[in-house]
Design an enzyme around this catalytic site. Structure first.
Site, PDB file in Angstrom:
ATOM      1  NE  ARG A  60      18.807 -67.212  -3.819  1.00 26.20           N
ATOM      2  CZ  ARG A  60      20.029 -67.067  -3.276  1.00 26.20           C
ATOM      3  NH1 ARG A  60      20.177 -66.425  -2.123  1.00 26.20           N
ATOM      4  NH2 ARG A  60      21.079 -67.593  -3.864  1.00 26.20           N
ATOM      5  CE1 TYR A  91      25.076 -65.248  -2.364  1.00 25.14           C
ATOM      6  CE2 TYR A  91      23.058 -64.583  -3.480  1.00 25.14           C
ATOM      7  CZ  TYR A  91      23.700 -65.280  -2.474  1.00 25.14           C
ATOM      8  OH  TYR A  91      22.961 -66.030  -1.599  1.00 25.14           O
ATOM      9  CG  ASP A 107      20.162 -62.687  -1.615  1.00 20.31           C
ATOM     10  OD1 ASP A 107      20.319 -61.474  -1.373  1.00 20.31           O
ATOM     11  OD2 ASP A 107      20.597 -63.603  -0.871  1.00 20.31           O
ATOM     12  CG  HIS A 124      24.478 -61.493  -1.408  1.00 21.64           C
ATOM     13  ND1 HIS A 124      25.792 -61.506  -1.031  1.00 21.64           N
ATOM     14  CD2 HIS A 124      23.893 -62.502  -0.735  1.00 21.64           C
ATOM     15  CE1 HIS A 124      25.995 -62.499  -0.171  1.00 21.64           C
ATOM     16  NE2 HIS A 124      24.863 -63.114   0.029  1.00 21.64           N
ATOM     17  CD  GLU A 148      17.966 -62.785   0.891  1.00 20.07           C
ATOM     18  OE1 GLU A 148      17.328 -63.635   0.223  1.00 20.07           O
ATOM     19  OE2 GLU A 148      18.986 -63.082   1.536  1.00 20.07           O
ATOM     20  CD  GLU A 198      21.752 -63.487   3.869  1.00 22.05           C
ATOM     21  OE1 GLU A 198      20.781 -64.069   3.378  1.00 22.05           O
ATOM     22  OE2 GLU A 198      22.874 -63.517   3.370  1.00 22.05           O
ATOM     23  NE  ARG A 244      17.001 -63.462   3.828  1.00 20.41           N
ATOM     24  CZ  ARG A 244      17.051 -64.795   3.736  1.00 20.41           C
ATOM     25  NH1 ARG A 244      15.956 -65.511   3.834  1.00 20.41           N
ATOM     26  NH2 ARG A 244      18.210 -65.387   3.549  1.00 20.41           N
ATOM     27  CG  HIS A 282      20.411 -66.934   6.324  1.00 19.45           C
ATOM     28  ND1 HIS A 282      21.659 -66.768   6.883  1.00 19.45           N
ATOM     29  CD2 HIS A 282      20.628 -67.216   5.025  1.00 19.45           C
ATOM     30  CE1 HIS A 282      22.578 -66.933   5.958  1.00 19.45           C
ATOM     31  NE2 HIS A 282      21.986 -67.203   4.814  1.00 19.45           N
ATOM     32  CG  ASP A 298      26.273 -70.178   5.323  1.00 18.10           C
ATOM     33  OD1 ASP A 298      25.039 -70.265   5.448  1.00 18.10           O
ATOM     34  OD2 ASP A 298      26.844 -69.158   4.925  1.00 18.10           O
ATOM     35  CD  GLU A 324      18.223 -68.960   2.095  1.00 21.05           C
ATOM     36  OE1 GLU A 324      18.461 -68.350   3.160  1.00 21.05           O
ATOM     37  OE2 GLU A 324      18.894 -68.801   1.055  1.00 21.05           O
ATOM     38  CD1 TRP A 378      30.655 -61.723  -3.188  1.00 22.42           C
ATOM     39  CD2 TRP A 378      29.891 -62.490  -1.229  1.00 22.42           C
ATOM     40  NE1 TRP A 378      30.182 -62.996  -3.394  1.00 22.42           N
ATOM     41  CE2 TRP A 378      29.700 -63.477  -2.205  1.00 22.42           C
ATOM     42  CE3 TRP A 378      29.475 -62.719   0.088  1.00 22.42           C
ATOM     43  CZ2 TRP A 378      29.126 -64.707  -1.918  1.00 22.42           C
ATOM     44  CZ3 TRP A 378      28.906 -63.939   0.387  1.00 22.42           C
ATOM     45  CH2 TRP A 378      28.730 -64.936  -0.617  1.00 22.42           C
TER      46      TRP A 378
HETATM   47  O1  EZ4 Z   1      25.441 -65.583   1.062  1.00 23.08           O
HETATM   48  O2  EZ4 Z   1      24.827 -67.694   3.873  1.00 23.08           O
HETATM   49  O3  EZ4 Z   1      20.110 -65.848   1.184  1.00 23.08           O
HETATM   50  N1  EZ4 Z   1      21.115 -66.453   1.308  1.00 23.08           N
HETATM   51  C1  EZ4 Z   1      22.333 -65.938   1.284  1.00 23.08           C
HETATM   52  C2  EZ4 Z   1      23.482 -66.865   1.577  1.00 23.08           C
HETATM   53  C3  EZ4 Z   1      24.677 -66.122   2.124  1.00 23.08           C
HETATM   54  C4  EZ4 Z   1      25.569 -67.051   2.877  1.00 23.08           C
HETATM   55  C5  EZ4 Z   1      26.747 -66.312   3.481  1.00 23.08           C
HETATM   56  O4  EZ4 Z   1      27.521 -67.184   4.236  1.00 23.08           O
HETATM   57  O5  EZ4 Z   1      22.503 -64.767   1.015  1.00 23.08           O
HETATM   58  O6  EZ4 Z   1      23.822 -67.587   0.422  1.00 23.08           O
HETATM   59 CO    CO Z   2      20.730 -63.690   1.271  1.00 24.42          CO
END
Ligand code: EZ4
Ligand code: CO
Length: 402
Positions: free
Chosen positions: A147, A159, A210, A212, A236, A262, A283, A312, A316, A339, A402
């Site tokens: 990615r 991001y 991504d 986002h 994505e 995700e 995802r 995903h 985190d 991922e 975001w």
């Molecule tokens: O922003 O898990 O594809 N991965 C992502 C992650 C998300 C975080 C949010 O907590 O988009 O980086």
């Molecule tokens: Co993502």
């Protein structure tokens, strides 16, 4: 077998992670990941105050019944907090079942459908040339799927791109950081990144990106179209997925494959996108979509529409999620990709695990259960440290996704 107790362990070996540990009268225990980035304590309270008291005395082998009990019994259905809590219980119960049976979890899911799990990593750079270097460095580690994210001229923070070439970490200490976003600037720049990557590395590598949730449907269609000659593995979350019809519009304009989900927490979030064949990869993952039990149902629905999984796997999600996800990935027939954002050395030390990475692929290992444990004494050395995901505003100050 009976559940005799359960506890929630919160630790911050670099980032906040929440783990549910369920103990049985036979000395077997199971672990589930209950981490909901930026809202960790809500799941902790949900588990401690409302779920654990209901588990005591139950037979941990009755995984489906306990799932239904927690889902239907709550009356208030779905939502990230509830489904993360149910997912943690479910994962811990599958772990217990595997340990009791003396089998790795993937054997309980039907056995291996493949020898290993293709994973994609994250490459990023403040500009295109840094991103190119990062892709090269990850190719040298054997990754077949990468990615790529790059900074956008005129935007301070984007991001997926941290300052100073460090690994990206999706949360920051203290209150939410504010970032500024411009879809116009991004859309002019993003195709250049992938043109450069294809010129440099050819077409033998899977490239992912991504978005986002940043674009409108017609903007997402424009991006998909611009990227078509570059033959992406996927883009994505091109647009927020609350309005699933948006993807119909995107589909009318482009054959660039789409990956979504995700932030989904149930099969109901996935249903329209899958049934209408509006996406190519789903995802949803173990932790946020109700555990192994519910994720299997999502994957089974996806299978009949040739939609493949792309769980995903950001940092985190704890190593407990990664372990469980890899067992799921190696067993599920319609696997696409997983991922992989490597955890810090501190996190890996708190969560000893059987899974491993080799040359672009991961393997869940052959330990019984999902093969991930927690060193509670070490975990206790890293107390909870509040952190939030950032927010984004347009250049005129309007709050945006975001
Ligand atoms: O922003 O898990 O594809 N991965 C992502 C992650 C998300 C975080 C949010 O907590 O988009 O980086
Ligand atoms: Co993502």
């Amino acid at each position: 077998m009976k559940i005799v107790s359960a506890k929630v362990i919160v630790t911050c070996p670099g980032r906040n992670l929440v783990t549910l540990k369920i103990m049985t009268d036979q000395g077997v225990h199971g672990l589930g990941d209950a981490t909901l980035n930026g809202r960790e304590k809500a799941v902790v309270a949900y588990l401690q105050d409302h779920v654990i008291p209901c588990l005591i005395g139950r037979d941990p082998h009755r995984i489906e019944d306990i799932w239904q009990y927690l889902y239907k019994g709550a009356y208030w259905r779905r939502g990230p907090v509830t489904m993360t809590a149910i997912g943690a219980v479910d994962t811990a119960l599958w772990d217990i079942k595997g340990k009791a049976a003396g089998l790795p979890l993937y054997q309980l899911l039907g056995g291996k459908s493949r020898e290993a799990v293709m994973v994609y990593c994250h490459a990023n750079g403040a500009d295109i040339s840094e991103a190119v270097d990062s892709v090269a460095a990850h190719m040298a580690q054997g990754y077949r799927a990468i990615r790529a994210q790059a900074g956008v001229p005129g935007l301070d923070k984007v991001y997926g791109v941290p300052k100073g070439g460090a690994a990206y970490e999706p949360a920051e200490k203290g209150l939410p950081v504010e970032t500024v976003w411009s879809s116009e600037k991004y859309l002019d720049h993003a195709p250049k990144l992938f043109e450069t990557l294809r010129e440099k590395f050819g077409f033998g590598l899977h490239l992912l990106h991504d978005v986002h949730h940043r674009l409108t449907p017609i903007e997402a269609a424009r991006l998909g179209k611009a990227l078509e000659p570059l033959r992406m593995f996927w883009i994505e979350d091109p647009t927020p997925a609350e309005n699933q019809d948006a993807f119909r519009l995107i589909r009318q304009h482009t054959v660039t494959p789409l990956a979504v989900g995700e932030v989904f927490n149930s099969i109901w979030d996935c249903k329209g996108l899958i049934e209408n064949q509006l996406i190519d990869y789903i995802r949803a993952t173990v932790t946020h979509a109700g555990g192994i039990t519910h994720l299997r149902k999502i994957a089974a629905l996806a299978e009949i529409y040739q939609v493949r999984t792309g769980c995903h796997g950001a940092t985190d999600l704890s190593p407990v999620c990664m372990g469980a996800a890899l067992h799921f990935d190696i067993a599920v027939p319609n696997f696409g990709v997983q991922e992989h954002m490597p955890h810090t050395a501190e996190t890996d030390a708190v969560f000893p695990h059987a899974y491993s990475y080799h040359d672009g692929f991961m393997h869940p290992g052959d330990a019984v259960g999902h093969g991930v444990e927690i060193d509670e004494a070490l975990a206790a050395k890293y107390p909870y440290d509040p952190a939030y995901l950032p927010i984004a505003r347009l250049e005129d100050g309007t709050l945006t996704s975001w």
